[in-house]
Design an enzyme around this catalytic site. Structure first.
Site, PDB file in Angstrom:
ATOM      1  N   ILE A 243       0.838  -1.202   0.000  1.00 57.66           N
ATOM      2  CA  ILE A 243       0.000   0.000   0.000  1.00 57.66           C
ATOM      3  C   ILE A 243       0.878   1.259   0.000  1.00 57.66           C
ATOM      4  O   ILE A 243       0.579   2.232  -0.701  1.00 57.66           O
ATOM      5  CB  ILE A 243      -0.950  -0.033   1.220  1.00 57.66           C
ATOM      6  N   ASP A 262      11.400   3.902   4.542  1.00 59.06           N
ATOM      7  CA  ASP A 262      11.192   2.504   4.943  1.00 59.06           C
ATOM      8  C   ASP A 262      12.448   2.055   5.693  1.00 59.06           C
ATOM      9  O   ASP A 262      13.385   2.838   5.870  1.00 59.06           O
ATOM     10  CB  ASP A 262      10.893   1.614   3.715  1.00 59.06           C
ATOM     11  N   ALA A 312       3.284   2.931   7.592  1.00 59.57           N
ATOM     12  CA  ALA A 312       4.009   1.720   8.009  1.00 59.57           C
ATOM     13  C   ALA A 312       3.215   0.965   9.058  1.00 59.57           C
ATOM     14  O   ALA A 312       2.675   1.559   9.994  1.00 59.57           O
ATOM     15  CB  ALA A 312       5.385   2.099   8.554  1.00 59.57           C
ATOM     16  N   GLY A 313       3.122  -0.334   8.879  1.00 55.68           N
ATOM     17  CA  GLY A 313       2.395  -1.134   9.866  1.00 55.68           C
ATOM     18  C   GLY A 313       2.779  -2.586   9.722  1.00 55.68           C
ATOM     19  O   GLY A 313       3.190  -3.034   8.651  1.00 55.68           O
ATOM     20  N   TYR A 376      -2.758  -5.928  17.077  1.00 54.83           N
ATOM     21  CA  TYR A 376      -2.918  -5.096  15.871  1.00 54.83           C
ATOM     22  C   TYR A 376      -4.141  -4.175  16.023  1.00 54.83           C
ATOM     23  O   TYR A 376      -4.065  -2.965  15.769  1.00 54.83           O
ATOM     24  CB  TYR A 376      -3.091  -6.040  14.675  1.00 54.83           C
TER      25      TYR A 376
HETATM   26  P1  NAD Z   1       3.341  -4.435   3.859  1.00 56.12           P
HETATM   27  O1  NAD Z   1       3.851  -5.371   4.901  1.00 56.12           O
HETATM   28  O2  NAD Z   1       3.308  -4.910   2.448  1.00 56.12           O
HETATM   29  O3  NAD Z   1       4.178  -3.068   3.905  1.00 56.12           O
HETATM   30  C1  NAD Z   1       4.473  -2.404   5.101  1.00 56.12           C
HETATM   31  C2  NAD Z   1       5.736  -1.598   4.925  1.00 56.12           C
HETATM   32  O4  NAD Z   1       6.040  -0.979   6.186  1.00 56.12           O
HETATM   33  C3  NAD Z   1       6.933  -2.476   4.555  1.00 56.12           C
HETATM   34  O5  NAD Z   1       7.624  -1.939   3.447  1.00 56.12           O
HETATM   35  C4  NAD Z   1       7.769  -2.455   5.809  1.00 56.12           C
HETATM   36  O6  NAD Z   1       9.172  -2.593   5.574  1.00 56.12           O
HETATM   37  C5  NAD Z   1       7.433  -1.106   6.402  1.00 56.12           C
HETATM   38  N1  NAD Z   1       7.776  -1.070   7.826  1.00 56.12           N
HETATM   39  C6  NAD Z   1       7.477  -2.002   8.753  1.00 56.12           C
HETATM   40  N2  NAD Z   1       8.069  -1.692   9.912  1.00 56.12           N
HETATM   41  C7  NAD Z   1       8.742  -0.533   9.723  1.00 56.12           C
HETATM   42  C8  NAD Z   1       9.557   0.260  10.543  1.00 56.12           C
HETATM   43  N3  NAD Z   1       9.839  -0.084  11.813  1.00 56.12           N
HETATM   44  N4  NAD Z   1      10.114   1.382  10.010  1.00 56.12           N
HETATM   45  C9  NAD Z   1       9.860   1.725   8.728  1.00 56.12           C
HETATM   46  N5  NAD Z   1       9.090   0.998   7.903  1.00 56.12           N
HETATM   47  C10 NAD Z   1       8.543  -0.128   8.391  1.00 56.12           C
HETATM   48  O7  NAD Z   1       1.904  -3.987   4.359  1.00 56.12           O
HETATM   49  P2  NAD Z   1       0.675  -3.348   3.540  1.00 56.12           P
HETATM   50  O8  NAD Z   1      -0.319  -4.411   3.298  1.00 56.12           O
HETATM   51  O9  NAD Z   1       1.175  -2.544   2.409  1.00 56.12           O
HETATM   52  O10 NAD Z   1       0.073  -2.405   4.689  1.00 56.12           O
HETATM   53  C11 NAD Z   1       0.332  -1.007   4.755  1.00 56.12           C
HETATM   54  C12 NAD Z   1      -0.516  -0.432   5.873  1.00 56.12           C
HETATM   55  O11 NAD Z   1      -1.897  -0.723   5.620  1.00 56.12           O
HETATM   56  C13 NAD Z   1      -0.215  -1.027   7.237  1.00 56.12           C
HETATM   57  O12 NAD Z   1      -0.314  -0.018   8.218  1.00 56.12           O
HETATM   58  C14 NAD Z   1      -1.318  -2.035   7.430  1.00 56.12           C
HETATM   59  O13 NAD Z   1      -1.570  -2.281   8.793  1.00 56.12           O
HETATM   60  C15 NAD Z   1      -2.480  -1.337   6.751  1.00 56.12           C
HETATM   61  N6  NAD Z   1      -3.550  -2.246   6.322  1.00 56.12           N
HETATM   62  C16 NAD Z   1      -3.342  -3.195   5.371  1.00 56.12           C
HETATM   63  C17 NAD Z   1      -4.403  -4.009   4.983  1.00 56.12           C
HETATM   64  C18 NAD Z   1      -4.244  -5.068   3.923  1.00 56.12           C
HETATM   65  O14 NAD Z   1      -5.222  -5.760   3.612  1.00 56.12           O
HETATM   66  N7  NAD Z   1      -3.079  -5.240   3.337  1.00 56.12           N
HETATM   67  C19 NAD Z   1      -5.657  -3.870   5.574  1.00 56.12           C
HETATM   68  C20 NAD Z   1      -5.829  -2.898   6.550  1.00 56.12           C
HETATM   69  C21 NAD Z   1      -4.771  -2.073   6.905  1.00 56.12           C
END
Ligand code: NAD
Length: 470
Positions: A243, A262, A312-313, A376
């Site tokens: 995302i 990141d 970031a999450g 979470y």
């Molecule tokens: P992802 O795991 O593909 O990407 C997350 C990015 O955050 C990664 O590039 C990771 O390296 C970075 N990150 C993690 N810890 C970090 C840190 N300590 N410092 C800097 N960067 C850090 O996840 P995603 O699916 O792209 O999710 C992005 C956001 O959307 C998150 O907050 C997630 O909770 C939220 N989200 C995702 C979904 C889904 O269905 N994928 C649904 C609801 C919410």
């Protein structure tokens, strides 16, 4: 990850089998491409007697270059439109069922039991069958708490139930939303409609958006629709993949200069994304003790930032009885503590520009809860509490903060789910499919843009109207 069922059900045989067996029949959603108008088709206008927003809607229709038709309950629309130089004509119900409507807009600001609340029923009853695939329904009302009588407040709240039910009835990728405009915030309507009518809001449905007046609403200014973020610099965290990557690409597409952050482990993906999008790369672990200072230093180099997207999450799923304290603390450190620490550093050192926009990526898990995600959901609900708490403070300074709450998004995070959980996540929503990272990115780009003037302290779900926490 690709949704094979979506491809199959849209093949000739798949459609036949699914239709006979009563299986869900999602359609590929229409998504934004360059130079698309806000609505590429006829928009039907309607309203309850005494509709208060028609003059504002005329201005918005001119600004968005809409091609409109008037429902018979608002015959005055045609003359008002022609006075404003807008092409419009009456909509004929009889022939109307064949006519294809791209969007339906109903001004329910003056809806009252005594006047005749069936006006909204009649409008939808007649026009919904004429809505095209991926069409849009937007109801316009007032926040119930701003109404002068309990009856009016009841009517305004009724619209929420109506819209949420309608969203579940609509078929073939169509969506429904309710926009509640506070008196005095009318100028902000055009920007909100620009998003809700367009394919940018493909995976947003069943939502209530409140638009308020004051300094935040005053931020609305016409922009180049292709470059609404031109001249702005925004930080995006968790930018290297999923995302976050889509957010970087979408903000850059909309004209922003992006600072993409990141972890050092993601340095090479980050560098490659930065070179493709003319972004500045920051390889910093958000949980490091010196992260806020290093980020503030980068913001100072740029002369301050116009916005931050706290994306970031991480997840560390386990039932609470089996969860380690590390899993609890790590999730909290990245998802909740980091955004608060980074914001504090930027805010206290004056590194957020006067009209700065902050967007926080929460999750519907933080609203509905999810088995195995106590840590979470704790962190994502905390983000919503934070947004709601600081929104009034920021609004007083002309800044704004909002959250997006994605539902099931096709990404590395959801690809890791067990098959049955993944399939359930994909189908348990009104659009019967998962969203794409770009759907979240479009919502973030909207909230970061002048089009979202008047929107502050809100949680915009990007979930296809998931049944979770609805
Ligand atoms: P992802 O795991 O593909 O990407 C997350 C990015 O955050 C990664 O590039 C990771 O390296 C970075 N990150 C993690 N810890 C970090 C840190 N300590 N410092 C800097 N960067 C850090 O996840 P995603 O699916 O792209 O999710 C992005 C956001 O959307 C998150 O907050 C997630 O909770 C939220 N989200 C995702 C979904 C889904 O269905 N994928 C649904 C609801 C919410």
């Amino acid at each position: 990850m690709s949704d094979r069922y979506l491809s199959w059900v849209n093949s000739k045989w798949g459609a036949l089998v699914a239709g006979r067996a009563g299986l869900p029949q999602p359609v590929p959603l229409d998504r934004h491409t360059r130079h698309r108008p806000a609505a590429d088709g006829e928009v039907l206008m309607g309203g309850a007697p005494g509709a208060e927003l028609l003059p504002t809607l005329i201005k918005a229709a001119v600004g968005l270059n809409l091609s409109t038709l008037a429902h018979r309950d608002v015959p005055q629309w045609t003359a008002m439109a022609s006075a404003a130089g807008l092409m419009s004509g009456p909509w004929q119900v009889a022939g109307g069922r064949g006519a294809r409507l791209k969007a339906l807009i109903f001004d329910a600001t003056a809806l009252s039991l005594t006047d005749d609340s069936t006006s909204v029923f009649r409008f939808l009853n007649e026009s919904v069958p004429a809505l095209v695939a991926c069409g849009r329904v937007v109801l316009l009302g007032r926040p119930p708490e701003t109404c002068s009588t309990p009856e009016r407040a009841a009517m305004q709240r009724s619209l929420e139930g109506l819209m949420r039910s309608l969203g579940r009835e609509l078929r073939r990728g169509a969506t429904a939303q309710l926009v509640q405009i506070s008196p005095g915030a009318e100028t902000a309507l055009q920007g909100v409609l620009a998003f809700l009518l367009s394919p940018r809001s493909a995976y947003v449905s069943g939502q209530v958006l409140q638009v308020v007046g004051g300094p935040v609403a005053a931020l609305h200014a016409p922009t180049d629709p292709e470059q609404p973020l031109a001249g702005r610099t925004l930080l995006v965290t968790g930018a290297a993949q999923g995302i976050g990557e889509a957010i970087v690409r979408t903000l850059a597409r909309d004209g922003a200069r992006v600072v993409a952050l990141d972890t050092p482990r993601q340095a090479s993906a980050l560098q490659s994304l930065a070179s493709q999008t003319a972004a500045r790369a920051l390889a910093i672990d958000l949980t490091a003790a010196d992260a806020p200072d290093r980020i503030a230093e980068a913001a100072r180099d740029d002369g301050g930032w116009d916005g931050v997207v706290h994306n970031a999450g991480i997840t560390r799923d386990r039932s609470i009885a089996r969860m380690s304290v590390e899993a609890w603390q790590t999730v909290l450190a990245v998802n909740l503590s980091a955004p608060l620490r980074v914001h504090q550093a930027l805010f206290s050192q004056g590194l957020l520009k006067p009209a700065a926009r902050i967007v926080v990526v929460s999750s519907i898990s933080g609203i509905a809860g999810n088995r195995g995600q106590t840590n979470y959901a704790f962190s994502k609900a905390g983000l919503i509490g934070w947004v709601q708490s600081i929104a009034p403070v920021l609004a007083a300074q002309g800044r704004a903060i909002n959250a997006v709450a994605p539902g099931f998004i096709e990404s590395a995070m959801t690809a890791a789910m067990p098959f049955a959980v993944r399939e359930a996540g994909r189908r348990l929503n009104a659009l019967k499919q998962g969203g794409q990272p770009v759907d979240v990115a479009e919502a973030v780009a909207f909230l970061a843009s002048p089009d979202a003037a008047g929107i502050n302290g809100q949680v915009l779900r990007v979930c296809g109207q998931s049944i979770l926490g609805a």
